[in-house]
Write an enzyme that holds these catalytic residues in place. Structure first.
Site, PDB file in Angstrom:
ATOM      1  N   GLU A 107       0.814  -1.215   0.000  1.00  0.00           N
ATOM      2  CA  GLU A 107       0.000   0.000   0.000  1.00  0.00           C
ATOM      3  C   GLU A 107       0.850   1.269   0.000  1.00  0.00           C
ATOM      4  O   GLU A 107       0.494   2.265  -0.644  1.00  0.00           O
ATOM      5  CB  GLU A 107      -0.952  -0.009   1.204  1.00  0.00           C
ATOM      6  CG  GLU A 107      -2.100  -0.976   1.101  1.00  0.00           C
ATOM      7  CD  GLU A 107      -1.736  -2.419   1.400  1.00  0.00           C
ATOM      8  OE1 GLU A 107      -2.595  -3.318   1.220  1.00  0.00           O
ATOM      9  OE2 GLU A 107      -0.581  -2.655   1.818  1.00  0.00           O
ATOM     10  N   HIS A 177     -11.404  -6.287   8.300  1.00  0.00           N
ATOM     11  CA  HIS A 177     -12.060  -5.966   7.028  1.00  0.00           C
ATOM     12  C   HIS A 177     -13.341  -5.162   7.221  1.00  0.00           C
ATOM     13  O   HIS A 177     -14.190  -5.138   6.335  1.00  0.00           O
ATOM     14  CB  HIS A 177     -12.370  -7.248   6.243  1.00  0.00           C
ATOM     15  CG  HIS A 177     -11.156  -7.977   5.779  1.00  0.00           C
ATOM     16  ND1 HIS A 177     -10.514  -8.892   6.570  1.00  0.00           N
ATOM     17  CD2 HIS A 177     -10.446  -7.914   4.626  1.00  0.00           C
ATOM     18  CE1 HIS A 177      -9.465  -9.381   5.925  1.00  0.00           C
ATOM     19  NE2 HIS A 177      -9.403  -8.791   4.737  1.00  0.00           N
TER      20      HIS A 177
END
Length: 372
Positions: A107, A177
């Site tokens: 990321e 998540h």
């Protein structure tokens, strides 16, 4: 980092003067070579619409962005085959792998590459596969993207950078998540934070973000990717940033929220109406810079305010809204401001129903505030 990869395919200020509002710019952005980069005007959609869900609306916006500007690029983990939520389906086939491509599972590298791409006059549309994993890129976002214009005296900028990330509860995501990290980025001058509530909003707001002369973090409520369906204009249109929308008018209490939480709040408002309570519901849409004037006008009318979001209550953006409205509307308030938010715990899996700000929790808070 590696545990979440199992089972996945591999792949790669509103002020005119940017310094006065922490690095924001509302003028047309330019690349270092002086080329005009981003328009700032919003457009009105035509009457031609089609019923689609939210992820399809995102997909349409990405198609339009790539088609309307050859300097636009979409990249991230697995976007080449459509992404885990299918938001980038068909893009690589239509525009080629040089403009839509997979990145390494990093990321920080995704956002760092996006900053450089945008600084060279391109529109970089970076996808972080889950907002929960945006934290490795936090330094790049807050110390590079947000400050690039300011530290260079506006000689350089990465205003063409848009970072997309699915966020929020999904029903079975657990603590890795389902997080809602928007408040972290609302503390950072120089970036905008935008969250849509529906397919129509998602398409228009995303196109505005991509074409805005500032770096933007665009959080997409993954709960609504397939659940939310509505009529969406088929053409290219943009919705204004930093402009809240009153989606339900009322006189007894003001409710403010964003993203998937708006649907829950609407249900609570409908139930409150059965008890004779008139609720005004506002979708903030842009969290930074947020539309204080619209919320202030509503609270001065109703005298009461309730804010709801999925993120933990401590340090959540509801606290900033509450503090600002106390400063602006103290003498008009008839009850303490209520916050109905997530709990100060990691996002649970089995106990998600206890964690979430549900319709009944909001309804109880509405009644308590009105009857204070």
């Amino acid at each position: 980092m590696l545990m979440r990869r199992i089972g996945r395919s591999s792949g790669a200020s509103r002020s005119c003067f940017f310094i006065s509002r922490g690095g924001f710019s509302t003028t047309t952005a330019t690349s270092p070579d002086g080329t005009t980069l981003l328009p700032t005007k919003t457009s009105t959609p035509s009457s031609s619409t089609k019923s689609i869900n939210l992820f399809t609306a995102i997909n349409q916006a990405l198609h339009i962005a790539l088609e309307s500007d050859p300097r636009s690029y979409v990249f991230g983990e697995d976007v080449g085959f459509g992404g885990v939520f299918r938001c980038s389906t068909g893009l690589a086939d239509r525009f080629g792998k040089k403009r839509v491509f997979n990145t390494p599972l990093c990321e920080q590298g995704i956002v760092g590459f996006g900053i450089g791409l945008a600084a060279m006059g391109n529109r970089a549309i970076a996808e972080i596969q889950f907002a929960d994993y945006i934290y490795p890129a936090f330094d790049q976002i807050v110390n590079e993207a947000a400050k690039f214009r300011y530290r260079s005296g506006n000689q350089f900028n990465c205003g063409g950078l848009t970072i997309r990330a699915p966020y929020g509860a999904v029903g079975h995501g657990g603590h890795y998540h389902s997080q809602s990290p928007e408040a972290f980025f609302c503390h950072v001058p120089g970036i905008k934070v935008v969250i849509p509530r529906s397919p129509r909003e998602a398409k228009g707001l995303l196109l505005s973000c991509i074409r805005d002369p500032n770096p933007v973090v665009f959080f997409e409520p993954k709960w609504l990717y397939r659940l939310a369906v509505e009529e969406v204009p088929e053409d290219d249109y943009m919705l204004p940033l930093s402009q809240a929308e009153v989606i339900r008018e009322g006189s007894d209490i003001t409710l403010v929220g964003w993203g998937a939480q708006l649907a829950v709040m609407e249900q609570a408002c409908a139930d409150a109406e059965k008890d004779g309570i008139s609720c005004e519901l506002i979708d903030l849409r842009t969290l930074i810079p947020w539309d204080k004037e619209t919320v202030e006008a509503s609270v001065k009318k109703t005298g009461r305010l309730l804010i709801s979001h999925e993120a933990p209550v401590t340090g959540g953006f509801a606290a900033e809204i509450s503090a600002s409205l106390v400063e602006r509307c103290f003498l008009r308030l008839e009850a303490p401001i209520a916050r109905v938010c997530g709990l100060d715990t990691p996002f649970p899996l089995v106990f998600e129903p206890f964690y979430m700000p549900t319709k009944n929790k909001i309804l109880d808070a509405i009644k308590a505030t009105v009857n204070y």
